[in-house]
Write a protein that holds these residues in place. Structure first.
Motif, short mmCIF file in Angstrom:
data_model
loop_
_atom_site.label_atom_id
_atom_site.label_comp_id
_atom_site.label_asym_id
_atom_site.label_seq_id
_atom_site.Cartn_x
_atom_site.Cartn_y
_atom_site.Cartn_z
N ARG A 170 82.38 -15.29 -65.94
CA ARG A 170 83.45 -14.93 -66.89
C ARG A 170 83.30 -13.29 -66.83
N SER A 171 82.16 -12.88 -66.85
CA SER A 171 81.72 -11.33 -66.77
C SER A 171 82.31 -10.78 -65.65
N ALA A 172 82.02 -11.49 -64.28
CA ALA A 172 82.47 -11.06 -62.92
C ALA A 172 83.99 -10.97 -62.92
N ARG A 173 84.92 -12.03 -63.67
CA ARG A 173 85.98 -11.92 -63.72
C ARG A 173 86.55 -10.59 -64.40
N TRP A 174 86.12 -10.41 -65.51
CA TRP A 174 86.29 -9.26 -66.36
C TRP A 174 86.18 -7.86 -65.61
N ASN A 195 89.53 1.15 -65.91
CA ASN A 195 88.98 2.46 -65.95
C ASN A 195 87.52 2.32 -65.89
N ILE A 196 86.72 3.72 -65.73
CA ILE A 196 85.44 3.82 -65.57
C ILE A 196 84.59 3.36 -66.60
N PRO A 197 85.01 3.51 -67.94
CA PRO A 197 84.14 2.96 -69.06
C PRO A 197 84.09 1.38 -69.10
N GLN A 198 85.39 0.80 -68.80
CA GLN A 198 85.55 -0.67 -68.71
C GLN A 198 84.37 -0.92 -67.43
N VAL A 199 84.30 -0.51 -66.52
CA VAL A 199 83.70 -0.83 -65.27
C VAL A 199 82.24 -0.81 -65.69
N GLN A 200 81.71 0.28 -66.26
CA GLN A 200 80.58 0.51 -66.76
C GLN A 200 80.00 -0.65 -67.65
N ALA A 201 80.84 -0.80 -68.85
CA ALA A 201 80.60 -1.88 -69.63
C ALA A 201 80.34 -3.09 -69.18
N HIS A 202 81.44 -3.70 -68.42
CA HIS A 202 81.27 -5.02 -67.61
C HIS A 202 80.25 -5.07 -66.63
N TYR A 203 79.92 -4.03 -65.78
CA TYR A 203 78.97 -3.96 -64.95
C TYR A 203 77.55 -4.42 -65.56
N THR A 204 77.23 -3.60 -66.79
CA THR A 204 76.02 -3.78 -67.69
C THR A 204 75.95 -5.37 -67.85
N GLY A 205 77.00 -5.90 -68.51
CA GLY A 205 77.04 -7.02 -69.27
C GLY A 205 76.87 -8.17 -67.94
#
Length: 175
Positions: free
Chosen positions: A105-109, A115-125
């Motif tokens: 699910r996280s990989a799909r997100w 945008n960069i903040p979303q990428v950072q948040a989802h990459y961390t998760g």
């Protein structure tokens, strides 16, 4: 997709339908189907573990309305294939199945970020979930082996001009 899903359902001995909103309906082809999946003879425990599988799923991951996202049968098939042997393994494999679904699910997100903040948040998760899953796999391995690790280290010194032979060597045969 229906025939593939049906084949897996028949193989498990469990058919899951409904949703969290309308209520999940569980049909068993044999009384002990859930017990076989979870590796227990305790039907109450098997029912509780099934409930634990359904709780972490999002509405569209546990619903007939979204068959392409339905993770219920997948989770049960993974648990069956991991073949839990005792209560600790039963709880751990349920966690592993849930962690795997959450990782995907996280990989799909992450794949759909804008945008960069979303990428950072989802990459961390995603990264934390992937590490958690690896730790769970290692915990299962250690639990099953009693924590034993076998490492065979062989050291051979070969002097200048000498030769080393790698493999099994038998001596004393006829020349």
């Amino acid at each position: 997709m229906g025939t593939i899903e049906k084949a897996k359902t028949d193989d498990l001995g469990v058919k899951v339908s409904g949703s969290a909103r309308t209520g999940h309906k569980i049909e068993l082809t044999s009384e002990s189907a859930l017990c076989r999946i979870f590796g227990t003879s305790d039907e109450m425990q098997a029912n509780a573990l099934l409930s634990h599988c359904l709780k972490p799923l999002k509405a569209d991951e546990a619903s007939d309305e979204h068959p392409g996202n339905d993770e219920r049968i997948f989770m049960l098939s993974v648990i069956r294939d991991l073949a839990p042997r005792d209560p600790v393994e039963r709880m751990l494999v349920v966690q592993m199945a849930a962690t795997h679904v959450a990782t995907i699910r996280s990989a799909r997100w992450l794949a759909n970020t804008q945008n960069i903040p979303q990428v950072q948040a989802h990459y961390t998760g995603f990264n934390k979930l992937a590490r958690t899953f690896a730790a769970q796999v290692e915990a299962l391995r250690k639990h099953r082996t009693g924590g034993e690790q076998r490492v065979t280290v062989q050291h051979v010194n070969v002097a200048d001009g000498g030769q080393a032979i790698v493999g099994n060597v038998k001596t004393g045969g006829a020349g």
